[in-house]
Motif scaffolding. Structure first.
Motif, PDB file in Angstrom:
ATOM      1  N   HIS A  50       7.324  -4.043  46.483  1.00 26.08           N
ATOM      2  CA  HIS A  50       6.781  -3.997  47.724  1.00 26.08           C
ATOM      3  C   HIS A  50       7.324  -4.276  49.028  1.00 26.08           C
ATOM      4  CE1 HIS A  50       5.903  -8.154  47.967  1.00 26.08           C
ATOM      5  NE2 HIS A  50       5.195  -8.264  49.245  1.00 26.08           N
ATOM      6  N   ARG A  51       8.541  -5.092  48.869  1.00 26.22           N
ATOM      7  CA  ARG A  51       9.252  -5.451  50.080  1.00 26.22           C
ATOM      8  C   ARG A  51      10.349  -4.277  50.407  1.00 26.22           C
ATOM      9  NH1 ARG A  51       7.668 -10.408  50.871  1.00 26.22           N
ATOM     10  NH2 ARG A  51       8.606 -10.534  52.954  1.00 26.22           N
ATOM     11  N   GLN A  52      10.822  -3.208  49.523  1.00 26.38           N
ATOM     12  CA  GLN A  52      11.700  -2.290  49.575  1.00 26.38           C
ATOM     13  C   GLN A  52      11.260  -1.301  50.890  1.00 26.38           C
ATOM     14  OE1 GLN A  52      12.832  -0.490  45.836  1.00 26.38           O
ATOM     15  NE2 GLN A  52      13.010  -2.573  45.027  1.00 26.38           N
ATOM     16  N   LEU A  53      12.553  -1.071  51.761  1.00 32.31           N
ATOM     17  CA  LEU A  53      12.237  -0.365  52.885  1.00 32.31           C
ATOM     18  C   LEU A  53      12.731   1.388  52.268  1.00 32.31           C
ATOM     19  CD1 LEU A  53      11.473  -0.089  55.902  1.00 32.31           C
ATOM     20  CD2 LEU A  53      14.136  -0.759  56.206  1.00 32.31           C
ATOM     21  N   HIS A  54      11.864   2.158  52.543  1.00 34.45           N
ATOM     22  CA  HIS A  54      12.131   3.599  52.106  1.00 34.45           C
ATOM     23  C   HIS A  54      12.000   4.283  53.404  1.00 34.45           C
ATOM     24  CE1 HIS A  54      11.391   2.455  48.094  1.00 34.45           C
ATOM     25  NE2 HIS A  54      10.418   1.693  48.383  1.00 34.45           N
ATOM     26  N   GLY A  55      12.755   5.649  53.356  1.00 36.35           N
ATOM     27  CA  GLY A  55      12.862   6.139  54.827  1.00 36.35           C
ATOM     28  C   GLY A  55      14.023   5.834  55.311  1.00 36.35           C
ATOM     29  N   ARG A  56      14.132   6.583  56.379  1.00 31.28           N
ATOM     30  CA  ARG A  56      15.733   6.698  57.195  1.00 31.28           C
ATOM     31  C   ARG A  56      15.675   5.693  58.139  1.00 31.28           C
ATOM     32  NH1 ARG A  56      15.918  12.130  60.467  1.00 31.28           N
ATOM     33  NH2 ARG A  56      13.865  11.696  61.742  1.00 31.28           N
ATOM     34  N   ALA A  57      16.959   5.032  58.447  1.00 31.79           N
ATOM     35  CA  ALA A  57      17.263   4.080  59.527  1.00 31.79           C
ATOM     36  C   ALA A  57      17.656   4.714  60.670  1.00 31.79           C
ATOM     37  CB  ALA A  57      17.907   3.140  59.267  1.00 31.79           C
ATOM     38  N   HIS A  58      18.451   5.866  60.580  1.00 32.59           N
ATOM     39  CA  HIS A  58      19.341   6.743  61.666  1.00 32.59           C
ATOM     40  C   HIS A  58      18.920   8.349  61.544  1.00 32.59           C
ATOM     41  CE1 HIS A  58      21.620   3.119  61.935  1.00 32.59           C
ATOM     42  NE2 HIS A  58      21.902   3.264  60.714  1.00 32.59           N
ATOM     43  N   GLY A  59      18.709   8.835  62.771  1.00 32.23           N
ATOM     44  CA  GLY A  59      18.477  10.051  62.954  1.00 32.23           C
ATOM     45  C   GLY A  59      19.629  11.030  63.702  1.00 32.23           C
ATOM     46  N   LYS A  60      19.352  11.680  64.710  1.00 29.79           N
ATOM     47  CA  LYS A  60      20.406  12.253  65.438  1.00 29.79           C
ATOM     48  C   LYS A  60      21.152  11.451  66.291  1.00 29.79           C
ATOM     49  CE  LYS A  60      17.835  15.116  67.627  1.00 29.79           C
ATOM     50  NZ  LYS A  60      17.271  16.298  68.678  1.00 29.79           N
ATOM     51  N   LYS A  61      22.510  11.602  66.660  1.00 28.59           N
ATOM     52  CA  LYS A  61      23.446  10.612  67.306  1.00 28.59           C
ATOM     53  C   LYS A  61      22.589  10.121  68.768  1.00 28.59           C
ATOM     54  CE  LYS A  61      28.142  10.363  68.975  1.00 28.59           C
ATOM     55  NZ  LYS A  61      28.237   9.969  70.217  1.00 28.59           N
ATOM     56  N   LEU A  62      22.611   8.942  69.022  1.00 30.95           N
ATOM     57  CA  LEU A  62      21.993   8.711  70.318  1.00 30.95           C
ATOM     58  C   LEU A  62      22.790   8.961  71.335  1.00 30.95           C
ATOM     59  CD1 LEU A  62      21.170   4.797  69.390  1.00 30.95           C
ATOM     60  CD2 LEU A  62      19.647   6.818  69.279  1.00 30.95           C
ATOM     61  N   ARG A  63      21.742   9.434  72.502  1.00 32.55           N
ATOM     62  CA  ARG A  63      22.341   9.705  73.636  1.00 32.55           C
ATOM     63  C   ARG A  63      23.091   8.338  74.554  1.00 32.55           C
ATOM     64  NH1 ARG A  63      18.815  11.307  77.774  1.00 32.55           N
ATOM     65  NH2 ARG A  63      17.026  10.642  76.747  1.00 32.55           N
ATOM     66  N   ALA A  64      24.038   8.657  75.286  1.00 34.38           N
ATOM     67  CA  ALA A  64      24.745   7.469  75.972  1.00 34.38           C
ATOM     68  C   ALA A  64      23.753   6.457  76.467  1.00 34.38           C
ATOM     69  CB  ALA A  64      25.669   7.865  76.686  1.00 34.38           C
ATOM     70  N   TYR A  65      22.694   6.951  77.106  1.00 34.70           N
ATOM     71  CA  TYR A  65      21.787   5.871  77.525  1.00 34.70           C
ATOM     72  C   TYR A  65      21.258   5.143  76.452  1.00 34.70           C
ATOM     73  CZ  TYR A  65      17.465   4.517  80.019  1.00 34.70           C
ATOM     74  OH  TYR A  65      16.395   3.833  80.338  1.00 34.70           O
ATOM     75  N   HIS A  66      20.465   5.720  75.578  1.00 39.78           N
ATOM     76  CA  HIS A  66      19.830   5.078  74.470  1.00 39.78           C
ATOM     77  C   HIS A  66      20.678   4.132  73.692  1.00 39.78           C
ATOM     78  CE1 HIS A  66      16.404   8.255  74.525  1.00 39.78           C
ATOM     79  NE2 HIS A  66      16.230   7.129  75.293  1.00 39.78           N
ATOM     80  N   ALA A  67      22.035   4.620  73.455  1.00 36.54           N
ATOM     81  CA  ALA A  67      23.002   3.819  72.769  1.00 36.54           C
ATOM     82  C   ALA A  67      23.384   2.655  73.456  1.00 36.54           C
ATOM     83  CB  ALA A  67      24.317   4.611  72.468  1.00 36.54           C
TER      84      ALA A  67
END
Ligand SMILES: C[S@@+](CC[C@H](N)C(=O)[O-])C[C@H]1O[C@@H](n2cnc3c(N)ncnc32)[C@H](O)[C@@H]1O
Length: 235
Positions: A14-31
């Motif tokens: 029940h503690r396992q994380l499912h799903g994604r941690a990363h998507g498209k490369k972040l824009r410079a501002y967000h990074a």
């Protein structure tokens, strides 16, 4: 970006994380925000207990935890509306975290802290009864029968959420997946910690006062699905 260490498979189911941690490369501002602002807003790592009062640089009147805030639209709106309340947002998807960081920066929100990983890491570190409300809005539905055990809501997760909620505190749950509403309702009703205080049969169809649809709710509406809104009170 490299995958995180700490294999999820080593954790109890029940503690396992499912799903994604990363998507498209972040824009410079967000990074840039992830590099500079996130370390200032992130909860201290490790396993030590957390002191909610020490997380904010002003005395908070209440504490709200949002689990799986996605792009943080709801969290930022709430933080804006209630400047005297501290908000802890949990979201492992870095692209969503970056969006929230942009709102925090642009709107100068002082009352937001972020845990960019599994919410279930944080709950055991918070003092019992310190949280006024937990928002669990449109959690990943995992509709296939064989994947349902990945759903965030389980008897164990309910017990952990109950552990941090004060008596009378609320767990707010929304979903556009009928089966997930029934799944959560049956577990919450079997839990000794929660009561569903519906006042009428139509209660679950009515969102909370001041409610603005989240991004996932908007998508559900566009696709013709309505939502269920369930409020469970910590007894
Ligand atoms: C379907 S999205 C909903 C996002 C947002 N609440 C909304 O309504 O627009 C569910 C989110 O929960 C996050 N999530 C899944 N498991 C989680 C966990 N154990 N702790 C924190 N967040 C989690 C996912 O990364 C995803 O962004």
């Amino acid at each position: 970006m490299p995958r995180r260490s700490n294999p999820e498979s080593a954790r109890p189911a029940h503690r396992q994380l499912h799903g994604r941690a990363h998507g498209k490369k972040l824009r410079a501002y967000h990074a840039g925000l992830v590099e500079t602002l996130l370390p200032r807003l992130a909860l201290p790592g490790g396993h030590e207990p957390l002191d909610p009062a020490a997380l904010f640089d002003f005395p908070i009147r209440a504490l709200v935890v949002e689990i799986g805030f996605g792009g943080g639209e709801h969290l930022a709106d709430e933080a804006n509306a209630r400047a005297d309340t501290g908000f802890i947002g949990c979201e492992p998807f870095v692209n969503g975290v970056a969006k929230l960081l942009a709102r925090v920066e642009e709107e100068e929100l002082r009352n937001v802290r972020v845990h960019d990983r599994n919410a279930l890491d944080i709950l055991p570190r918070l003092p019992r009864g310190c949280v006024d409300r937990i928002d669990l809005l449109y959690p990943d539905p995992w509709p296939k029968a064989r994947h349902r055990k990945r759903r965030f809501v389980s008897m164990q997760a309910l017990a952990e959420m109950a552990g941090v909620l004060r008596p009378g505190g609320e767990l707010r749950f929304a979903t556009d997946i009928d089966d997930y509403a029934a799944w959560t309702l049956s577990r919450a009703q079997a839990s000794p910690f929660f009561e569903w205080r519906a006042e009428s049969a139509a209660d679950w169809m009515v969102p909370w006062a001041g409610w603005k649809p989240t991004r996932f709710e908007e998508r559900a509406r566009r696709e013709g699905r309505s939502s269920a809104y369930l409020t469970f009170v910590r007894v």
